[in-house]
Write a protein that holds these residues in place. Structure first.
Motif, PDB file in Angstrom:
ATOM      1  N   GLU A  97       0.836  -1.204   0.000  1.00 41.22           N
ATOM      2  CA  GLU A  97       0.000   0.000   0.000  1.00 41.22           C
ATOM      3  C   GLU A  97       0.866   1.249   0.000  1.00 41.22           C
ATOM      4  O   GLU A  97       0.653   2.185  -0.760  1.00 41.22           O
ATOM      5  CB  GLU A  97      -0.900   0.028   1.232  1.00 41.22           C
ATOM      6  CG  GLU A  97      -1.996  -1.002   1.220  1.00 41.22           C
ATOM      7  CD  GLU A  97      -3.053  -0.704   0.185  1.00 41.22           C
ATOM      8  OE1 GLU A  97      -3.722   0.331   0.308  1.00 41.22           O
ATOM      9  OE2 GLU A  97      -3.181  -1.495  -0.758  1.00 41.22           O
TER      10      GLU A  97
ATOM     11  N   THR B 288      -8.276  -4.657   8.697  1.00 32.65           N
ATOM     12  CA  THR B 288      -9.634  -4.469   8.165  1.00 32.65           C
ATOM     13  C   THR B 288      -9.857  -5.324   6.929  1.00 32.65           C
ATOM     14  O   THR B 288     -10.977  -5.705   6.618  1.00 32.65           O
ATOM     15  CB  THR B 288      -9.878  -3.000   7.790  1.00 32.65           C
ATOM     16  OG1 THR B 288      -8.829  -2.575   6.951  1.00 32.65           O
ATOM     17  CG2 THR B 288      -9.970  -2.125   9.006  1.00 32.65           C
ATOM     18  N   SER B 289      -8.776  -5.629   6.235  1.00 38.74           N
ATOM     19  CA  SER B 289      -8.910  -6.426   5.037  1.00 38.74           C
ATOM     20  C   SER B 289      -9.430  -7.828   5.384  1.00 38.74           C
ATOM     21  O   SER B 289     -10.364  -8.328   4.777  1.00 38.74           O
ATOM     22  CB  SER B 289      -7.547  -6.492   4.376  1.00 38.74           C
ATOM     23  OG  SER B 289      -7.681  -6.710   3.033  1.00 38.74           O
TER      24      SER B 289
ATOM     25  N   ARG C 186     -13.117  -7.637   6.764  1.00 39.04           N
ATOM     26  CA  ARG C 186     -14.211  -7.511   5.800  1.00 39.04           C
ATOM     27  C   ARG C 186     -14.445  -8.806   5.042  1.00 39.04           C
ATOM     28  O   ARG C 186     -15.493  -8.981   4.433  1.00 39.04           O
ATOM     29  CB  ARG C 186     -13.914  -6.359   4.839  1.00 39.04           C
ATOM     30  CG  ARG C 186     -14.022  -5.022   5.550  1.00 39.04           C
ATOM     31  CD  ARG C 186     -13.791  -3.867   4.632  1.00 39.04           C
ATOM     32  NE  ARG C 186     -13.576  -2.652   5.426  1.00 39.04           N
ATOM     33  CZ  ARG C 186     -12.776  -1.669   5.063  1.00 39.04           C
ATOM     34  NH1 ARG C 186     -12.122  -1.740   3.931  1.00 39.04           N
ATOM     35  NH2 ARG C 186     -12.642  -0.624   5.832  1.00 39.04           N
ATOM     36  N   ARG C 187     -13.470  -9.693   5.059  1.00 38.58           N
ATOM     37  CA  ARG C 187     -13.745 -11.001   4.470  1.00 38.58           C
ATOM     38  C   ARG C 187     -14.668 -11.802   5.376  1.00 38.58           C
ATOM     39  O   ARG C 187     -15.409 -12.659   4.913  1.00 38.58           O
ATOM     40  CB  ARG C 187     -12.438 -11.756   4.253  1.00 38.58           C
ATOM     41  CG  ARG C 187     -11.666 -11.209   3.083  1.00 38.58           C
ATOM     42  CD  ARG C 187     -10.197 -11.430   3.236  1.00 38.58           C
ATOM     43  NE  ARG C 187      -9.876 -12.853   3.337  1.00 38.58           N
ATOM     44  CZ  ARG C 187      -8.660 -13.296   3.578  1.00 38.58           C
ATOM     45  NH1 ARG C 187      -7.676 -12.442   3.760  1.00 38.58           N
ATOM     46  NH2 ARG C 187      -8.431 -14.582   3.647  1.00 38.58           N
TER      47      ARG C 187
ATOM     48  N   ASN D  22     -18.344  -3.499   9.812  1.00 34.93           N
ATOM     49  CA  ASN D  22     -17.169  -4.021   9.106  1.00 34.93           C
ATOM     50  C   ASN D  22     -16.191  -2.895   8.783  1.00 34.93           C
ATOM     51  O   ASN D  22     -15.447  -2.976   7.829  1.00 34.93           O
ATOM     52  CB  ASN D  22     -17.558  -4.808   7.852  1.00 34.93           C
ATOM     53  CG  ASN D  22     -18.142  -3.939   6.779  1.00 34.93           C
ATOM     54  OD1 ASN D  22     -18.518  -2.805   7.039  1.00 34.93           O
ATOM     55  ND2 ASN D  22     -18.214  -4.450   5.566  1.00 34.93           N
TER      56      ASN D  22
ATOM     57  N   TYR E  20      -6.887 -13.588  -2.749  1.00 30.92           N
ATOM     58  CA  TYR E  20      -6.423 -14.264  -1.543  1.00 30.92           C
ATOM     59  C   TYR E  20      -5.845 -15.621  -1.850  1.00 30.92           C
ATOM     60  O   TYR E  20      -5.678 -16.441  -0.965  1.00 30.92           O
ATOM     61  CB  TYR E  20      -7.565 -14.358  -0.524  1.00 30.92           C
ATOM     62  CG  TYR E  20      -8.026 -12.993  -0.108  1.00 30.92           C
ATOM     63  CD1 TYR E  20      -7.121 -12.115   0.483  1.00 30.92           C
ATOM     64  CD2 TYR E  20      -9.311 -12.555  -0.349  1.00 30.92           C
ATOM     65  CE1 TYR E  20      -7.503 -10.840   0.823  1.00 30.92           C
ATOM     66  CE2 TYR E  20      -9.705 -11.274  -0.005  1.00 30.92           C
ATOM     67  CZ  TYR E  20      -8.799 -10.426   0.581  1.00 30.92           C
ATOM     68  OH  TYR E  20      -9.172  -9.165   0.913  1.00 30.92           O
TER      69      TYR E  20
ATOM     70  N   PHE F  41     -13.903  -2.433  -1.470  1.00 31.45           N
ATOM     71  CA  PHE F  41     -13.463  -2.314  -0.073  1.00 31.45           C
ATOM     72  C   PHE F  41     -14.205  -3.312   0.799  1.00 31.45           C
ATOM     73  O   PHE F  41     -13.635  -3.913   1.704  1.00 31.45           O
ATOM     74  CB  PHE F  41     -13.720  -0.900   0.458  1.00 31.45           C
ATOM     75  CG  PHE F  41     -12.812   0.134  -0.121  1.00 31.45           C
ATOM     76  CD1 PHE F  41     -11.544  -0.202  -0.566  1.00 31.45           C
ATOM     77  CD2 PHE F  41     -13.209   1.463  -0.208  1.00 31.45           C
ATOM     78  CE1 PHE F  41     -10.699   0.748  -1.102  1.00 31.45           C
ATOM     79  CE2 PHE F  41     -12.380   2.422  -0.742  1.00 31.45           C
ATOM     80  CZ  PHE F  41     -11.127   2.068  -1.195  1.00 31.45           C
ATOM     81  N   ALA F  42     -15.513  -3.474   0.534  1.00 29.72           N
ATOM     82  CA  ALA F  42     -16.326  -4.345   1.377  1.00 29.72           C
ATOM     83  C   ALA F  42     -15.897  -5.798   1.257  1.00 29.72           C
ATOM     84  O   ALA F  42     -16.231  -6.617   2.094  1.00 29.72           O
ATOM     85  CB  ALA F  42     -17.798  -4.208   1.016  1.00 29.72           C
ATOM     86  N   LEU F  43     -15.163  -6.138   0.184  1.00 27.35           N
ATOM     87  CA  LEU F  43     -14.663  -7.503   0.052  1.00 27.35           C
ATOM     88  C   LEU F  43     -13.303  -7.663   0.719  1.00 27.35           C
ATOM     89  O   LEU F  43     -12.664  -8.694   0.594  1.00 27.35           O
ATOM     90  CB  LEU F  43     -14.559  -7.876  -1.427  1.00 27.35           C
ATOM     91  CG  LEU F  43     -15.887  -8.056  -2.144  1.00 27.35           C
ATOM     92  CD1 LEU F  43     -15.670  -8.134  -3.636  1.00 27.35           C
ATOM     93  CD2 LEU F  43     -16.567  -9.322  -1.645  1.00 27.35           C
ATOM     94  N   GLY F  44     -12.845  -6.603   1.389  1.00 25.34           N
ATOM     95  CA  GLY F  44     -11.549  -6.686   2.047  1.00 25.34           C
ATOM     96  C   GLY F  44     -10.387  -6.443   1.102  1.00 25.34           C
ATOM     97  O   GLY F  44      -9.246  -6.711   1.438  1.00 25.34           O
ATOM     98  N   VAL F  45     -10.677  -5.957  -0.101  1.00 22.06           N
ATOM     99  CA  VAL F  45      -9.607  -5.662  -1.051  1.00 22.06           C
ATOM    100  C   VAL F  45      -8.975  -4.333  -0.649  1.00 22.06           C
ATOM    101  O   VAL F  45      -9.685  -3.378  -0.315  1.00 22.06           O
ATOM    102  CB  VAL F  45     -10.169  -5.590  -2.481  1.00 22.06           C
ATOM    103  CG1 VAL F  45      -9.070  -5.293  -3.473  1.00 22.06           C
ATOM    104  CG2 VAL F  45     -10.870  -6.886  -2.828  1.00 22.06           C
ATOM    105  N   THR F  46      -7.657  -4.286  -0.653  1.00 22.86           N
ATOM    106  CA  THR F  46      -6.991  -3.062  -0.185  1.00 22.86           C
ATOM    107  C   THR F  46      -7.118  -1.945  -1.215  1.00 22.86           C
ATOM    108  O   THR F  46      -7.502  -2.179  -2.364  1.00 22.86           O
ATOM    109  CB  THR F  46      -5.502  -3.317   0.070  1.00 22.86           C
ATOM    110  OG1 THR F  46      -4.915  -3.698  -1.162  1.00 22.86           O
ATOM    111  CG2 THR F  46      -5.302  -4.403   1.102  1.00 22.86           C
TER     112      THR F  46
ATOM    113  N   MET G 113     -16.505  -0.057   7.458  1.00 20.23           N
ATOM    114  CA  MET G 113     -16.594   0.669   6.194  1.00 20.23           C
ATOM    115  C   MET G 113     -16.537   2.177   6.417  1.00 20.23           C
ATOM    116  O   MET G 113     -16.247   2.943   5.503  1.00 20.23           O
ATOM    117  CB  MET G 113     -17.874   0.306   5.433  1.00 20.23           C
ATOM    118  CG  MET G 113     -17.802  -0.989   4.664  1.00 20.23           C
ATOM    119  SD  MET G 113     -16.507  -1.015   3.417  1.00 20.23           S
ATOM    120  CE  MET G 113     -17.315  -0.118   2.095  1.00 20.23           C
TER     121      MET G 113
END
Lengths: 317, 277, 295
Positions: free
Chosen positions: A31, B107-108, B111-112, B78, B139, C169-174, B80
């Protein structure tokens, strides 16, 4: 339930809390890298601008710093870089070129601003349908035509026409103004269209509802509300006209006269730089004075840009 | 060292309300619990100290007039809200013994485990297959796993038969209802523990809405579900628990049947009977 | 005169302006094409210019140089522009630095190209010691093309609906993965269209090249593919005059006997190329958009 667990590979054996607390070092590094790389790209812009300002300025002030000429000499009307000492020379007065540049710019603006604003009003208020369908591509094409092509057309069409109708050589201020006014037209139109479109519909509808004619609505409400945007377009056009080099150089005749009449040949800052930069020896007073002219060009362009910033900032409140 | 607040795990609580449905277990596990949760947007205090549990394998509906903080609250669960500049979340959100509202939380990963579906269907402008495979692939799922994940996820949302012949065509050509079910499939492809639904049917026609509601009933067998709903009838139809929010406060929380038939608070009753809101 | 009459006169004036502008463009383009197409043939497009005394020949090397210079410029501009555009759209927070970058974009994109050319002369030609060279030309073109590119990328990225970002983002993707895998692909039609239109501008630029890429083209051997050889067309360190520079040069010098013919032919080539850029940009943008949104 097990599908993602398999997808996640090794992490399936860890408890949720272990997973969630696992520092995301690798992820964070990627990042960070991404952010830094893009930031560097953005910094390239700043560095480029400042090195440009620095180099042009340092070269531009060198004839004054090195006592080759004085500011008074530079801002005089006498130009004769090759005049011999017996004639009292050489003379490095650039005032005629500064005035020449200003004259073509102003002339082109006077022609182009009403046409451009008129076309912008036409495209938004009078005939939005075919205005968009026909004028939009026309404007895009006009923007796309390279400036040397404009210069070439000026040279082969406009100059002979002037020669035959007004006499003289044909090369001169008038030819420059005509060529430039066509070149800056698209800028004025497209910025003007954006400005007029940004005006809320209700303003117009209110006026029409009161029985005002279209012209009354346009002239009293629309144009007044859009003035900052229209001005921005006009100043942008002026900046473009002021900095244009080749198209102007090809049609104005390139003689170091003051712009006294419309059909006499003159010179501008850009035309003098274009013609002589390659033919003068680096480090000589002649060459350095050309850099000073480039600096003047840069400063006046910056002035235009800050004028635009001032106009658009005022619009916000 | 970051401070971790640990609570006994798993938290066993007696349901505070009598559960009417006979098939419900006597004891419910708390999947997630917020403790004194506050959200600020700049100066605005959008959520004011909410304590609320989500029970495992149940549907909890959040209702209330618009602007009452229900969506904001949902988006905390989550993290957001992290993506909104100027938003600040205070308080604890306990999931299986850890507070997920701390900076150290990944957080990544979070959120999964806690998926989300939004108001407007928002498939990526990619193929149907890619929409679902996108995140699992990142992943590290293999091609074989991906094929299986895509098929299973689509079957779970009852979309498989409709789209199996055009998996590699763009998802944007699907109807609104299909797109929303695809978005749900995309969320469950990550095999989350909890799915958060933010007014998932507000942009859909009645038939598609019905399908999504059915789906929610189906999905609660595998997942814990929280749903924000504008529509009280919908909340009553599909949820086991209901939370009524007003002006950033949690006014009342309880078993749906009880809250709708016999609300404890006057404000809740006023809202439900349509006296305001 | 009553308001109705004034309104009619005003409307008439606006129509005249519109017709005038369309007329100017039609006049320009048809003049260029009619004068130029008579000159253009296969040998004009492929052959090198003839000697100064006899004239004749074509603009083959110039045409090649124009395209090669465009490619070089884009190789530098596109990565930098993507980076800068991503930064401005995704990372830049309101503040001094962002204002500063915006000011730089604004100033750089409205500088006179002759000034940019002089800067190139100073830095890329003299300071680096490369002399007049394609690379110096490409870098000078980058100076005013980069701010344009950054703006195109930024606008295309901010036009991507917020929902796409949230979904990812909600899928945890950075954030970075979201940019690369979701936002850039979604913004691609806009970026491609903008890039091709910017290419048109680079293709026709002359003033910034006079003192950077130079006004002459050495004799080229198109069978020589050795990058380092001075006669290789691919050598980025050789001087190169482009089509636009060539038009200016033959007119300004006025030495060769057929200057007018060469300039007409070259102008027509230039205008045709830019027409093609425009059409391709529109078509490609629409095509990609259609590919992404329909089955």
């Amino acid at each position: 339930m097990e599908q993602a667990a398999k997808a996640q590979g090794s992490s399936c054996k860890e408890s949720l809390s272990e997973q969630l607390m696992k520092p995301m070092r690798k992820m964070l590094i990627i990042e960070k890298q991404g952010k830094i790389i893009t930031l560097v790209c953005a910094w390239v812009l700043i560095v480029t601008l400042f090195s440009l300002l620095y180099f042009i300025t340092s070269k531009g002030i060198s004839p004054f710093v090195n006592n080759q000429i004085t500011l008074a000499e530079f801002f005089s009307f006498e130009w004769g870089p090759t005049a011999s000492a017996e004639q009292g020379g050489p003379f490095y007065g650039a005032m005629a070129f500064i005035l020449g540049s200003l004259a073509v710019t102003l002339g082109a603006t006077v022609v182009s601003a009403p046409l451009g604003i008129g076309a912008a009003i036409f495209m938004t208020e009078i005939a939005p349908d075919w205005g968009k369908k026909i004028l939009q591509p026309v404007i895009e094409m006009l923007v796309g035509i390279p400036s040397v092509v404009y210069g070439f057309i000026g040279l082969t069409v406009i100059v002979p026409v002037i020669r035959e109708t007004a006499g003289g050589l044909g090369f001169g201020l008038l030819a420059g103004i005509i060529v430039l006014s066509i070149m800056i037209l698209p800028t004025i139109i497209s910025v003007g269209v954006d400005a007029i479109q940004a005006i809320p519909r209700q303003i117009r509808e209110g006026s029409y509802a009161l029985g005002a004619t279209r012209w009354q609505t346009v002239s009293r409400l629309v144009v007044r509300a859009a003035i900052p945007g229209l001005m921005t377009g006009v100043v942008l056009g002026m900046a473009r006209a002021f900095g244009e080099a080749l198209a102007v150089q090809m049609v104005i005749g390139n003689s170091p006269n003051l712009p006294a009449s419309f059909i006499e040949p003159i010179s501008t800052l850009t035309s003098v730089i274009t013609l002589n930069m390659g033919n003068t020896v680096q480090g000589t007073t002649y060459n350095n004075v050309l850099w000073s002219m480039a600096l003047i060009l840069l400063l006046i362009t910056m002035l235009f840009i800050f004028l635009i910033r001032f106009i658009t900032r005022r619009r916000e409140y | 060292m970051p401070q971790t607040i640990t609570v006994p795990f798993p938290v066993q609580v007696k349901p505070k309300f009598k559960i009417s449905q006979p098939q419900e277990k006597k004891q419910l596990r708390v999947q997630l619990e917020t403790v004194d949760l506050h959200v600020y947007y700049g100066e605005t205090h959008a959520v004011k100290g909410v304590d609320l549990p989500l029970y495992q394998n149940t549907v909890t509906a959040f209702i209330g007039p618009s602007g009452c903080g229900k969506s904001t609250f949902l988006r905390c669960l989550n993290r957001m809200n992290d993506t909104i500049p100027g938003a600040r979340v205070e308080g604890r959100i306990m999931v299986e013994g850890i507070d997920i509202n701390q900076p150290v939380i990944n957080t990544s990963h979070l959120r999964r485990h806690i998926g989300m579906v939004f108001q407007r269907p928002n498939p990526f402008s990619k193929s149907i297959y890619e929409n679902i495979a996108f995140a699992p692939r990142l992943y590290g799922a293999s091609k074989k796993d991906l094929d299986r994940i895509v098929e299973e996820s689509l079957k779970k949302v009852a979309l498989w038969d409709e789209v199996k012949d055009r998996l590699h065509k763009t998802a944007l050509a699907l109807s609104g209802g299909q797109q929303q079910r695809l978005c749900i499939a995309r969320a469950i492809a990550m095999n989350p523990r909890i799915i958060l639904l933010d007014e998932p049917t507000s942009a859909l026609d009645p038939i598609s809405t019905g399908k999504v509601e059915e789906l929610v009933q189906e999905l609660k067998k595998d997942f814990t579900i929280a749903i924000v709903s504008h529509n009280m009838q919908q909340a009553a139809r599909i949820s086991d628990y209901t939370a009524y929010f007003y002006m950033g406060n949690l006014v009342e929380f309880g078993e749906t049947a009880q809250l709708f038939t016999n609300p404890k608070k006057k404000e809740t009753e006023d809202y439900l009977t349509g006296r305001f809101g | 005169m009553n308001a109705k009459t004034i309104d009619r006169i005003a409307t008439f004036c606006f129509y005249s302006i519109a017709v005038l502008i369309v007329g100017i463009l039609l006049g320009l383009v048809s003049f260029i094409l009619i004068r130029g197409l008579g000159v253009i043939d296969w040998s004009f497009v492929t052959e090198a210019p003839g000697s100064v005394l006899t004239g004749g020949g074509g603009v083959g090397p110039q045409l090649f140089n124009s395209f090669y210079l465009l490619i070089l410029t884009m190789l530098i501009t596109i990565p930098l522009g993507l980076g800068g555009g991503i930064y401005m759209a995704e990372y830049a927070k309101p503040g001094k630095l962002t204002d500063f970058i915006r000011l730089s974009i604004e100033v750089l994109s409205s500088l006179p190209s002759i000034v940019v050319g002089l800067f190139g002369l100073l830095v890329f030609v003299q300071y680096t010691g490369w002399g007049y060279s394609m690379l110096a030309g490409a870098l000078a073109l980058t100076v005013f093309n980069l701010p344009l590119m950054v703006r195109i990328v930024e606008q295309s990225l901010t036009a991507v609906p917020r929902e796409q970002r949230e979904a990812s983002f909600a899928l945890g993707v950075t954030h970075w993965q979201t940019i690369l895998k979701i936002l850039i692909p979604a913004a691609l039609p806009g970026i491609i269209t903008g890039t091709i239109l910017a290419s048109g501008r680079v293709f026709g630029e002359a003033a910034a090249l006079l003192f950077t890429a130079g006004m002459t083209s050495p004799p080229l051997d198109f069978t020589n593919w050795d990058f380092t050889s001075p006669t290789s067309p691919l050598n980025p360190f050789r001087p190169a005059s482009t089509l636009a520079v060539h038009i200016w040069k033959v007119n300004a010098e006025g030495i060769i006997p057929d200057a007018k013919e060469v300039a007409s032919g070259a102008s027509a080539l230039l205008v045709i190329a830019i027409l093609i850029f425009n059409l391709v940009a529109r078509w490609l943008g629409r095509f990609i958009h259609a590919r992404l949104t329909s089955s």
